[in-house]
Design a protein around this motif. Structure first.
Motif, PDB file in Angstrom:
ATOM      1  N   THR A 210       0.829  -1.204   0.000  1.00  0.00           N
ATOM      2  CA  THR A 210       0.000   0.000   0.000  1.00  0.00           C
ATOM      3  C   THR A 210       0.861   1.251   0.000  1.00  0.00           C
ATOM      4  N   ASP A 211       1.895   1.273   0.834  1.00  0.00           N
ATOM      5  CA  ASP A 211       2.770   2.446   0.897  1.00  0.00           C
ATOM      6  C   ASP A 211       3.445   2.705  -0.450  1.00  0.00           C
ATOM      7  N   ARG A 212       3.856   1.647  -1.130  1.00  0.00           N
ATOM      8  CA  ARG A 212       4.480   1.840  -2.444  1.00  0.00           C
ATOM      9  C   ARG A 212       3.462   2.354  -3.458  1.00  0.00           C
ATOM     10  N   THR A 213       2.221   1.903  -3.337  1.00  0.00           N
ATOM     11  CA  THR A 213       1.175   2.353  -4.252  1.00  0.00           C
ATOM     12  C   THR A 213       0.876   3.837  -4.061  1.00  0.00           C
ATOM     13  N   LEU A 214       0.976   4.314  -2.827  1.00  0.00           N
ATOM     14  CA  LEU A 214       0.662   5.708  -2.519  1.00  0.00           C
ATOM     15  C   LEU A 214       1.865   6.630  -2.650  1.00  0.00           C
ATOM     16  N   ALA A 215       3.043   6.061  -2.816  1.00  0.00           N
ATOM     17  CA  ALA A 215       4.268   6.868  -2.807  1.00  0.00           C
ATOM     18  C   ALA A 215       4.215   7.981  -3.845  1.00  0.00           C
ATOM     19  N   GLY A 216       4.494   9.204  -3.383  1.00  0.00           N
ATOM     20  CA  GLY A 216       4.598  10.350  -4.275  1.00  0.00           C
ATOM     21  C   GLY A 216       3.288  10.993  -4.652  1.00  0.00           C
ATOM     22  N   ARG A 217       2.154  10.373  -4.328  1.00  0.00           N
ATOM     23  CA  ARG A 217       0.852  10.972  -4.694  1.00  0.00           C
ATOM     24  C   ARG A 217      -0.199  10.622  -3.659  1.00  0.00           C
ATOM     25  N   ARG A 218       0.200  10.671  -2.410  1.00  0.00           N
ATOM     26  CA  ARG A 218      -0.703  10.298  -1.320  1.00  0.00           C
ATOM     27  C   ARG A 218      -1.821  11.333  -1.164  1.00  0.00           C
ATOM     28  N   PRO A 219      -3.078  10.891  -1.164  1.00  0.00           N
ATOM     29  CA  PRO A 219      -4.181  11.826  -0.912  1.00  0.00           C
ATOM     30  C   PRO A 219      -4.187  12.251   0.554  1.00  0.00           C
ATOM     31  N   ARG A 220      -5.084  13.143   0.894  1.00  0.00           N
ATOM     32  CA  ARG A 220      -5.172  13.604   2.288  1.00  0.00           C
ATOM     33  C   ARG A 220      -5.916  12.546   3.097  1.00  0.00           C
ATOM     34  N   LEU A 221      -5.136  11.644   3.704  1.00  0.00           N
ATOM     35  CA  LEU A 221      -5.701  10.550   4.486  1.00  0.00           C
ATOM     36  C   LEU A 221      -5.591  10.856   5.975  1.00  0.00           C
ATOM     37  N   ARG A 222      -6.675  10.587   6.692  1.00  0.00           N
ATOM     38  CA  ARG A 222      -6.683  10.791   8.157  1.00  0.00           C
ATOM     39  C   ARG A 222      -6.786   9.421   8.820  1.00  0.00           C
ATOM     40  N   PRO A 223      -5.671   8.888   9.352  1.00  0.00           N
ATOM     41  CA  PRO A 223      -5.710   7.551   9.951  1.00  0.00           C
ATOM     42  C   PRO A 223      -6.688   7.485  11.117  1.00  0.00           C
ATOM     43  N   VAL A 224      -7.559   6.474  11.090  1.00  0.00           N
ATOM     44  CA  VAL A 224      -8.531   6.299  12.170  1.00  0.00           C
ATOM     45  C   VAL A 224      -8.414   4.929  12.836  1.00  0.00           C
ATOM     46  N   ALA A 225      -7.759   3.967  12.178  1.00  0.00           N
ATOM     47  CA  ALA A 225      -7.583   2.631  12.758  1.00  0.00           C
ATOM     48  C   ALA A 225      -6.468   1.921  12.012  1.00  0.00           C
ATOM     49  N   GLN A 226      -5.800   0.993  12.706  1.00  0.00           N
ATOM     50  CA  GLN A 226      -4.724   0.230  12.085  1.00  0.00           C
ATOM     51  C   GLN A 226      -4.735  -1.187  12.629  1.00  0.00           C
ATOM     52  N   SER A 227      -4.491  -2.168  11.754  1.00  0.00           N
ATOM     53  CA  SER A 227      -4.396  -3.562  12.157  1.00  0.00           C
ATOM     54  C   SER A 227      -3.591  -4.317  11.112  1.00  0.00           C
TER      55      SER A 227
END
Length: 303
Positions: A210-227
């Motif tokens: 996922t991080d590689r897919t978003l690299a360089g063009r990450r939208p404005r994401l607000r983390p709300v949960a992680q697992s």
């Protein structure tokens, strides 16, 4: 509390080294270290003196290790007793399978592989993808079924591993219908609204993809949960808590039922492969060899 944490402390006391203790349990050193840290968090105190060489246990660590050895030995004896009273699979193939595939893909794949071979049984070892590879490298399983990123294969440093393509999948962003969308990736990330985001841990395999897919063009994401459990993230997405990057095989039923839908442009997605792997250095049982041969014959025709 997890019993493997106690087993790890006992091994560390025996070997006096994180590296040798991890090898004795057939896991990676980072995975072993996480177990010890988790046990220390549970105990609420340091159990290992990391300033000494060789590694020594603190007074609290020595007390807990003595009790842990008794607990592990008792559970092992109980396990042997229970196994003697139950019907176990005969000569099972030990299969390490990444968590997301174990819950949403393995049953159908195994049924297709063994439909006319009732003699084939399995012992399913579900684990996160990176630890599953460690299990294969160190001889803790016969075969491994796991996701692979075809553009960035893992650098395992082991030329004795070989794999066969079983199927293809795609990692893509999903959300509950009529909740969130991702912006056009050709626009500036600042042009779109902030989007709630449920994510894999940075150290997990799908988190890295996922991080590689978003690299360089990450939208404005607000983390709300992680697992690190993809099935947990899928439940969070279906509940409308945010956008999450998920494999298509895992989301197919949810999409068909109208509980989630792919969102955003196709440029936010990444291709995945499902591969069956084995370690040529390891002598395979006849049943493991048969499963490998069947998978090779029945592999994805597009591969």
């Amino acid at each position: 509390m997890d019993v493997v944490w106690l087993e790890s402390l006992v091994a560390l006391g025996e070997h006096g080294s994180f590296t040798r203790a991890a090898e004795s349990l057939h896991i990676s050193q980072p995975a072993f270290s996480r177990r010890i840290r988790a046990l220390e968090q549970w105990a609420g105190t340091d159990l290992v003196d990391r300033t000494s060489l060789p590694i020594t246990l603190t007074p609290s660590g020595r007390v807990l290790r003595a009790r842990a050895a008794d607990v592990v030995a008792g559970l092992s004896a109980l396990h042997d007793e229970m196994r003697g009273r139950q019907t176990m699979p005969a000569h099972p193939v030990r299969l390490a399978v990444s968590h997301s595939l174990a819950t949403h893909y393995f049953a159908g794949w195994w049924r297709s592989i063994t439909a006319d071979a009732p003699q084939l049984t399995c012992l399913l070892l579900a684990a996160n993808t990176l630890e599953a590879y460690d299990t294969l490298v160190h001889g803790g399983c016969d075969l491994l079924l796991a996701y692979v990123d075809p553009l960035h294969p893992l650098e395992l440093g082991d030329s004795d591993l070989e794999s066969v393509l079983v199927a293809r999948d795609r990692l893509a962003p999903y959300a509950r219908p009529d909740t969130y969308r991702l912006p056009d990736p050709r626009r500036s990330p600042d042009d779109g609204p902030e989007v709630p985001y449920v994510s894999h841990g940075a150290g997990s395999f799908l988190g890295r993809v996922t991080d590689r897919t978003l690299a360089g063009r990450r939208p404005r994401l607000r983390p709300v949960a992680q697992s690190d459990l993809t099935s947990v993230l899928a439940a969070l997405v279906a509940a409308g808590l945010g956008v999450g990057w998920l494999p298509g095989l895992l989301t197919a039923e949810q999409v068909a039922a109208g509980r989630m839908t792919p969102v955003g442009d196709g440029q936010w997605t990444a291709g995945l492969e499902i591969r069956l792997s084995r370690n040529r250095r390891q002598r395979a049982s006849s049943h493991a060899a048969e499963v490998w041969e069947r998978a090779t014959v029945d592999r994805d025709p597009t591969g």
